[in-house]
Design a protein around this motif. Structure first.
Motif, short mmCIF file in Angstrom:
data_model
loop_
_atom_site.label_atom_id
_atom_site.label_comp_id
_atom_site.label_asym_id
_atom_site.label_seq_id
_atom_site.Cartn_x
_atom_site.Cartn_y
_atom_site.Cartn_z
N GLY A 10 74.32 32.35 43.47
CA GLY A 10 73.24 32.10 44.07
C GLY A 10 72.77 33.39 44.57
N ALA A 11 71.45 33.87 44.22
CA ALA A 11 70.65 35.05 44.76
C ALA A 11 69.49 34.65 45.67
N CYS A 37 64.87 36.08 39.18
CA CYS A 37 64.45 36.79 40.05
C CYS A 37 65.47 36.40 41.56
N TYR A 38 65.70 37.23 42.56
CA TYR A 38 66.35 36.71 43.70
C TYR A 38 65.29 36.32 44.74
N GLY A 39 65.70 35.61 45.71
CA GLY A 39 64.80 34.85 46.32
C GLY A 39 63.83 33.82 45.78
N SER A 40 64.20 33.24 44.95
CA SER A 40 63.11 32.43 43.95
C SER A 40 62.60 31.22 44.70
N LEU A 41 63.48 30.60 45.89
CA LEU A 41 62.63 29.61 46.67
C LEU A 41 61.37 30.25 47.48
N TRP A 42 61.55 31.50 47.76
CA TRP A 42 60.52 32.58 48.44
C TRP A 42 59.45 32.81 47.59
N THR A 93 72.88 44.01 42.81
CA THR A 93 72.33 43.98 41.59
C THR A 93 72.59 42.47 40.84
N PRO A 94 71.91 41.48 41.48
CA PRO A 94 72.09 40.27 40.82
C PRO A 94 72.16 40.07 39.04
N PHE A 135 88.31 35.16 44.49
CA PHE A 135 87.37 34.56 45.53
C PHE A 135 86.07 34.19 45.09
N LEU A 136 85.46 32.99 45.63
CA LEU A 136 84.25 32.51 45.18
C LEU A 136 83.68 32.25 46.03
N VAL A 137 82.13 32.55 46.22
CA VAL A 137 81.22 32.34 47.15
C VAL A 137 80.29 31.21 46.85
N VAL A 138 80.03 29.92 47.08
CA VAL A 138 78.81 29.16 46.52
C VAL A 138 77.80 29.68 47.74
N ALA A 139 76.74 30.11 47.12
CA ALA A 139 75.49 30.53 47.79
C ALA A 139 74.24 29.89 47.21
N SER A 140 74.52 28.82 46.49
CA SER A 140 73.35 28.21 45.91
C SER A 140 72.53 27.41 47.09
N GLY A 141 72.99 27.02 48.12
CA GLY A 141 72.39 26.39 49.17
C GLY A 141 72.15 24.79 49.21
#
Length: 386
Positions: A10-11, A37-42, A93-94, A135-141
């Protein structure tokens, strides 16, 4: 197969903040993003008049404040510009158009295996990529996918219906009868925007809500640094009553618990009024109770009223999609894709899995999560090297 120290899924702001914190500590990481793109919700799924509902000092990401000349309540474009500067400054750099299909922990190798569809190819051939990481970071929100309630007759509704993440502005609804379903911040603001564009606007208010101004919230957040939550709630509710009076006669009930107690315990935010309440009081925006069912273009409500609408906007929230791809790890995430641990311990799971942006505390919560995660990974990484 590509191996790295940390994979971030998630970016959005949570993924970007975590990557920035890791980059500062020279921890290798790869950010995977399903959109282009990053910040796609916005950037792609928010309405034009959206602003940050909290003052900018409570909304910046780690290690970068908003510019001094930024308004107190940053508009959508200003926040997108801020994200652009943030990504550039921290060298994030996503990898875009990467749809995570499955993630599983290999207990023998003590690593995460992430299977991804690469949708960037131009010849319509979708390639599969495999990443491994310690390590894994879940940032899909929490806001990964918009939800629309299952309402009898919706499938045969004769008008247009959309989720609020598809709503940009009310231009095309001018002169039309439009129903907004949902009385959170998005629903109330979209209702006001529709009225502003000349739509005949109604809103479903089913649950009790606190109504505050942005100034009240700013004051409360400052008070919360010095006073207990109960005292802050008592003062804030008293000021709200002075400003708005009793809203029950307009179809809006107040919860029995205070606004910041509810935010802390349930994640439910108070409504920050942008002008909607005055239009409700004047009758220019009509309040309706819950929906019973839909027949053709008519909506039948729980009070027996039947009203015809040209369009319906569902501001009915979002859900996590983590369980679509995360296999196992039920000790860290529940069946709904939410962390099992409660705040403030929610951000860390077992076997090197973390989550950012699931605390229901907005951008301030994201900033805290990102720093906690990066510092914990750094500690474990340096311990392994010693």
């Amino acid at each position: 197969m590509e191996e790295t120290m940390v994979v971030i899924v998630g970016a959005g702001p949570a993924g970007l903040a975590t990557s920035a914190c890791l980059n500062r500590l020279s921890i290798p990481n790869i950010v995977l993003e399903r959109e282009d793109c990053y910040g796609s919700l916005w950037k792609k799924r928010s309405y034009d008049r959206l602003k940050l509902h909290l003052a900018k000092q409570f909304c910046h990401l780690p290690y970068m404040d908003f510019p001094p000349n930024a308004p107190t309540y940053v508009p959508k474009k200003g926040f997108i510009d801020y994200l652009d500067n943030y990504v550039s400054h921290f060298g994030i750099t996503p990898r875009y158009l990467r749809s995570v299909e499955s993630v599983i922990y290999d207990s023998d190798a003590e690593k995460w295996q992430i299977v991804v569809k690469n949708m960037t190819t131009t010849d319509n051939v979708i390639e599969t990529e495999v990443y491994t990481s310690r390590f894994l970071v879940v940032a899909s929100g929490e806001n990964s996918q918009g939800t629309i309630p299952d309402i009898d007759g919706l499938d045969s509704y004769g008008g247009e219906y959309i989720h609020s993440n598809q709503y940009e502005n009310g231009r095309k609804f001018r002169g039309k009868d439009v129903l907004v379903v949902g009385c959170g911040n998005s629903g109330m603001e979209i209702a006001y925007d529709l009225w502003n564009w000349g739509a005949n606007t109604s809103i479903v208010v089913r649950n009790p809500v606190h109504v505050l101004t942005k100034e009240m919230v700013k004051m409360a957040m400052i008070m919360s640094q010095y006073l207990p939550c109960k005292a802050v709630d008592k003062i804030t509710v008293a000021i709200s009553r002075l400003k708005y009076g009793k809203l029950t006669k307009y179809g809006i009930r107040m919860p029995t618990k205070g606004p910041f107690h509810l935010k802390e315990t349930t994640g439910r935010s108070p409504v920050i009024d942008v002008g909607t309440i005055s239009k409700i009081k004047s009758g220019e925006i009509k309040v309706l109770p819950g929906m019973e069912y839909i027949k053709d273009n008519e909506v039948v409500f729980t009070n027996g009223a039947t009203v015809q609408f040209d369009a319906i906007v569902f501001a009915t929230g979002y859900k996590s999609t983590v369980r679509n791809w995360l296999k196992g790890s039920y000790e860290s995430f529940d069946e709904k894709g939410m962390p099992k641990k409660s705040f403030p311990y929610h951000w860390k799971g077992g076997n090197g899995i973390y989550n950012a942006g699931f605390s229901r505390r907005g951008l301030q919560g994201i900033s805290s999560d990102a720093q906690n995660i990066a510092n914990d990974i750094y500690t474990k990484h340096t311990a392994a090297l010693s």
